[in-house]
Design an enzyme around this catalytic site. Sequence first.
Site, PDB file in Angstrom:
ATOM      1  N   HIS A 125     -29.365  18.145 -12.453  1.00  0.00           N
ATOM      2  CA  HIS A 125     -29.916  16.794 -11.780  1.00  0.00           C
ATOM      3  C   HIS A 125     -31.153  16.734 -11.868  1.00  0.00           C
ATOM      4  O   HIS A 125     -31.734  15.699 -11.474  1.00  0.00           O
ATOM      5  CB  HIS A 125     -29.153  16.865 -10.420  1.00  0.00           C
ATOM      6  N   HIS A 170     -23.518  15.034 -17.516  1.00  0.00           N
ATOM      7  CA  HIS A 170     -22.446  15.864 -17.127  1.00  0.00           C
ATOM      8  C   HIS A 170     -21.071  15.268 -16.761  1.00  0.00           C
ATOM      9  O   HIS A 170     -21.350  13.853 -16.219  1.00  0.00           O
ATOM     10  CB  HIS A 170     -23.138  17.034 -16.031  1.00  0.00           C
ATOM     11  N   CYS A 199     -16.959  11.821  -4.085  1.00  0.00           N
ATOM     12  CA  CYS A 199     -17.471  11.856  -5.489  1.00  0.00           C
ATOM     13  C   CYS A 199     -18.002  13.414  -5.729  1.00  0.00           C
ATOM     14  O   CYS A 199     -18.268  14.257  -4.762  1.00  0.00           O
ATOM     15  CB  CYS A 199     -18.590  11.089  -5.814  1.00  0.00           C
ATOM     16  N   HIS A 240     -18.021  16.964  -8.971  1.00  0.00           N
ATOM     17  CA  HIS A 240     -18.135  17.287 -10.459  1.00  0.00           C
ATOM     18  C   HIS A 240     -16.822  18.450 -10.509  1.00  0.00           C
ATOM     19  O   HIS A 240     -16.978  19.198  -9.624  1.00  0.00           O
ATOM     20  CB  HIS A 240     -19.417  17.966 -10.651  1.00  0.00           C
ATOM     21  N   GLU A 294     -13.369  17.739   1.535  1.00  0.00           N
ATOM     22  CA  GLU A 294     -14.459  17.147   2.207  1.00  0.00           C
ATOM     23  C   GLU A 294     -13.781  16.119   3.415  1.00  0.00           C
ATOM     24  O   GLU A 294     -14.416  15.876   4.349  1.00  0.00           O
ATOM     25  CB  GLU A 294     -15.062  15.795   1.171  1.00  0.00           C
ATOM     26  N   TYR A 344     -23.677   6.576 -16.701  1.00  0.00           N
ATOM     27  CA  TYR A 344     -24.831   5.960 -16.078  1.00  0.00           C
ATOM     28  C   TYR A 344     -26.036   6.958 -15.955  1.00  0.00           C
ATOM     29  O   TYR A 344     -25.776   8.294 -16.099  1.00  0.00           O
ATOM     30  CB  TYR A 344     -24.648   5.188 -14.605  1.00  0.00           C
ATOM     31  N   GLU A 379     -29.201  11.271 -11.742  1.00  0.00           N
ATOM     32  CA  GLU A 379     -27.615  11.551 -11.859  1.00  0.00           C
ATOM     33  C   GLU A 379     -27.284  10.843 -13.359  1.00  0.00           C
ATOM     34  O   GLU A 379     -27.413   9.635 -13.579  1.00  0.00           O
ATOM     35  CB  GLU A 379     -26.808  10.253 -10.727  1.00  0.00           C
ATOM     36  N   GLU A 427     -24.768  10.753 -15.604  1.00  0.00           N
ATOM     37  CA  GLU A 427     -23.112  11.217 -15.198  1.00  0.00           C
ATOM     38  C   GLU A 427     -22.126  10.353 -16.324  1.00  0.00           C
ATOM     39  O   GLU A 427     -22.504   9.050 -16.623  1.00  0.00           O
ATOM     40  CB  GLU A 427     -22.688  11.221 -14.046  1.00  0.00           C
ATOM     41  N   TRP A 480     -25.582   5.394  -6.985  1.00  0.00           N
ATOM     42  CA  TRP A 480     -24.694   5.369  -8.174  1.00  0.00           C
ATOM     43  C   TRP A 480     -23.388   4.221  -7.161  1.00  0.00           C
ATOM     44  O   TRP A 480     -22.479   3.881  -8.416  1.00  0.00           O
ATOM     45  CB  TRP A 480     -23.697   6.622  -8.567  1.00  0.00           C
TER      46      TRP A 480
END
Length: 197
Positions: free
Chosen positions: A41, A48, A83, A85, A103, A119, A130, A132, A175
């Site tokens: 990042h 990624h 959101c 990874h 979460e 993006y 970001e 991604e 994002w």
Amino acid sequence: MPTTPVTAANSSSNSAQETIMLELVDEHGNTIGTAEKLSAHQAPGRLHRAFSVFLFDEQGRLLIQRRALGKYHSPGVWSNTCCGHPYPGEAPFAAAARRTHEELGISPSLLAEAGTVRYNHPDPASGLVEQEYNHLFVGLAQSAPRPDPEEVGETAFVTPAELTERHGEASFSAWFMTVLDAARPAIRELTGSAGGW
């Protein structure tokens, strides 16, 4: 949540300082390697794999969250339901379900793929980027959220009009609108044309 070989290999009871690895991809989403999360990042960012989840209640309202103030990236801003990874080798669908439970304390119902979006969004506050290749998912939240306070500061269910108003008044993740707009066709399919999404 069930433990899979990938999540077991990436879980650690040693400390919160464990190294988290991300899956690096090319412009077509093919895996080309791995990188440590923070380094991926740092500007200019390394492309990624990521995922974004949009969950709705029975009234067609979107569950959004305000990221905890202790988050290293985009703390205190509003964003989509969840959101994150996937671990290297973890399917995006499995990662989306896992992180939503971790979460928010809920397991999504009718979770379905909603496409992908690529993006490049710098975060002005942190200087992080970001880059991604994001896998999108939509589904239903059929139980009340029980957020982990280390991850989530606040949650809200919002209509399209309420989201527009909140988006004009509060800070959202860089994002957020990109992933929301990319997911809209699947959101409309889930919530129906009367939902206004």
